[in-house]
Design a protein around this motif. Structure first.
Motif, short mmCIF file in Angstrom:
data_model
loop_
_atom_site.label_atom_id
_atom_site.label_comp_id
_atom_site.label_asym_id
_atom_site.label_seq_id
_atom_site.Cartn_x
_atom_site.Cartn_y
_atom_site.Cartn_z
N CYS A 9 0.84 -1.20 0.00
CA CYS A 9 0.00 0.00 0.00
C CYS A 9 0.88 1.26 0.00
O CYS A 9 1.77 1.39 0.84
CB CYS A 9 -0.88 -0.02 1.24
SG CYS A 9 -1.91 1.44 1.41
N PRO A 10 0.62 2.20 -0.91
CA PRO A 10 1.39 3.44 -0.93
C PRO A 10 1.03 4.39 0.21
O PRO A 10 1.74 5.37 0.44
CB PRO A 10 1.05 4.06 -2.29
CG PRO A 10 -0.27 3.49 -2.65
CD PRO A 10 -0.31 2.13 -2.01
N GLN A 11 -0.05 4.11 0.92
CA GLN A 11 -0.46 4.97 2.04
C GLN A 11 0.08 4.50 3.38
O GLN A 11 0.46 5.31 4.21
CB GLN A 11 -1.99 5.07 2.12
CG GLN A 11 -2.59 5.74 0.92
CD GLN A 11 -4.07 5.92 1.03
OE1 GLN A 11 -4.56 7.01 0.90
NE2 GLN A 11 -4.79 4.83 1.26
N CYS A 12 0.09 3.17 3.62
CA CYS A 12 0.49 2.69 4.95
C CYS A 12 1.52 1.56 4.91
O CYS A 12 1.93 1.08 5.96
CB CYS A 12 -0.75 2.24 5.72
SG CYS A 12 -1.45 0.69 5.13
N ALA A 13 1.91 1.11 3.73
CA ALA A 13 2.94 0.08 3.52
C ALA A 13 2.51 -1.34 3.90
O ALA A 13 3.32 -2.24 3.93
CB ALA A 13 4.23 0.43 4.22
N SER A 14 1.22 -1.56 4.15
CA SER A 14 0.73 -2.92 4.38
C SER A 14 0.67 -3.67 3.05
O SER A 14 0.57 -3.05 1.99
CB SER A 14 -0.68 -2.88 4.99
OG SER A 14 -0.66 -2.35 6.28
N PRO A 15 0.72 -5.00 3.08
CA PRO A 15 0.62 -5.77 1.83
C PRO A 15 -0.74 -5.55 1.15
O PRO A 15 -1.75 -5.33 1.82
CB PRO A 15 0.75 -7.22 2.27
CG PRO A 15 1.28 -7.19 3.66
CD PRO A 15 0.91 -5.87 4.24
N LEU A 16 -0.75 -5.61 -0.17
CA LEU A 16 -1.99 -5.53 -0.92
C LEU A 16 -2.49 -6.94 -1.20
O LEU A 16 -1.70 -7.86 -1.43
CB LEU A 16 -1.78 -4.80 -2.24
CG LEU A 16 -1.42 -3.33 -2.15
CD1 LEU A 16 -1.15 -2.77 -3.55
CD2 LEU A 16 -2.51 -2.53 -1.46
N HIS A 17 -3.81 -7.12 -1.17
CA HIS A 17 -4.44 -8.40 -1.46
C HIS A 17 -5.50 -8.17 -2.52
O HIS A 17 -6.01 -7.07 -2.68
CB HIS A 17 -5.12 -8.97 -0.20
CG HIS A 17 -4.15 -9.30 0.88
ND1 HIS A 17 -3.37 -10.43 0.85
CD2 HIS A 17 -3.83 -8.64 2.02
CE1 HIS A 17 -2.61 -10.45 1.93
NE2 HIS A 17 -2.87 -9.38 2.66
N HIS A 18 -5.86 -9.21 -3.25
CA HIS A 18 -6.92 -9.11 -4.24
C HIS A 18 -8.26 -9.27 -3.55
O HIS A 18 -8.47 -10.22 -2.81
CB HIS A 18 -6.74 -10.17 -5.33
CG HIS A 18 -5.48 -9.97 -6.09
ND1 HIS A 18 -4.52 -10.93 -6.18
CD2 HIS A 18 -5.02 -8.91 -6.78
CE1 HIS A 18 -3.52 -10.47 -6.92
NE2 HIS A 18 -3.80 -9.25 -7.28
N ARG A 19 -9.16 -8.31 -3.80
CA ARG A 19 -10.50 -8.34 -3.20
C ARG A 19 -11.54 -7.94 -4.23
O ARG A 19 -11.25 -7.19 -5.16
CB ARG A 19 -10.59 -7.35 -2.03
CG ARG A 19 -9.79 -7.75 -0.85
CD ARG A 19 -10.20 -6.91 0.33
NE ARG A 19 -9.34 -7.24 1.45
CZ ARG A 19 -9.00 -6.40 2.38
NH1 ARG A 19 -9.44 -5.17 2.36
NH2 ARG A 19 -8.21 -6.77 3.36
N ASP A 20 -12.75 -8.41 -4.03
CA ASP A 20 -13.86 -8.06 -4.89
C ASP A 20 -14.42 -6.70 -4.46
O ASP A 20 -14.74 -6.49 -3.30
CB ASP A 20 -14.96 -9.12 -4.80
CG ASP A 20 -16.13 -8.78 -5.67
OD1 ASP A 20 -15.95 -8.74 -6.90
OD2 ASP A 20 -17.22 -8.52 -5.13
N HIS A 21 -14.49 -5.78 -5.43
CA HIS A 21 -15.07 -4.45 -5.19
C HIS A 21 -16.07 -4.18 -6.30
O HIS A 21 -15.69 -3.91 -7.44
CB HIS A 21 -13.99 -3.36 -5.18
CG HIS A 21 -13.14 -3.36 -3.96
ND1 HIS A 21 -13.53 -2.74 -2.80
CD2 HIS A 21 -11.95 -3.94 -3.72
CE1 HIS A 21 -12.60 -2.93 -1.89
NE2 HIS A 21 -11.63 -3.66 -2.42
N GLY A 22 -17.35 -4.31 -5.98
CA GLY A 22 -18.40 -4.08 -6.97
C GLY A 22 -18.35 -5.03 -8.15
O GLY A 22 -18.63 -4.63 -9.27
N GLY A 23 -17.96 -6.26 -7.91
CA GLY A 23 -17.92 -7.25 -8.98
C GLY A 23 -16.59 -7.27 -9.74
O GLY A 23 -16.44 -8.03 -10.68
N LEU A 24 -15.65 -6.41 -9.36
CA LEU A 24 -14.34 -6.37 -10.00
C LEU A 24 -13.25 -6.73 -9.00
O LEU A 24 -13.28 -6.26 -7.87
CB LEU A 24 -14.07 -4.96 -10.56
CG LEU A 24 -15.04 -4.46 -11.61
CD1 LEU A 24 -14.78 -2.99 -11.92
CD2 LEU A 24 -14.94 -5.29 -12.87
#
Length: 42
Positions: A9-24
């Motif tokens: 994450c460019p805001q807090c440096a936590s890892p990014l994960h793939h998640r569903d957001h509105g079907g995407l």
């Protein structure tokens, strides 16, 4: 489907994960308090 080269994450440096957001499937911050979603829209 290709995902951005971002791994953290460019805001807090936590890892990014793939998640569903509105079907995407989007990369999102693992920290729920941060709430960052990478929409990969130039």
């Amino acid at each position: 489907m290709s995902f951005s080269a971002f791994r953290f994450c460019p805001q807090c440096a936590s890892p990014l994960h793939h998640r569903d957001h509105g079907g995407l499937l989007r990369q999102a911050c693992a920290d729920e308090a941060c709430g960052y979603v990478h929409w990969d829209n130039p």
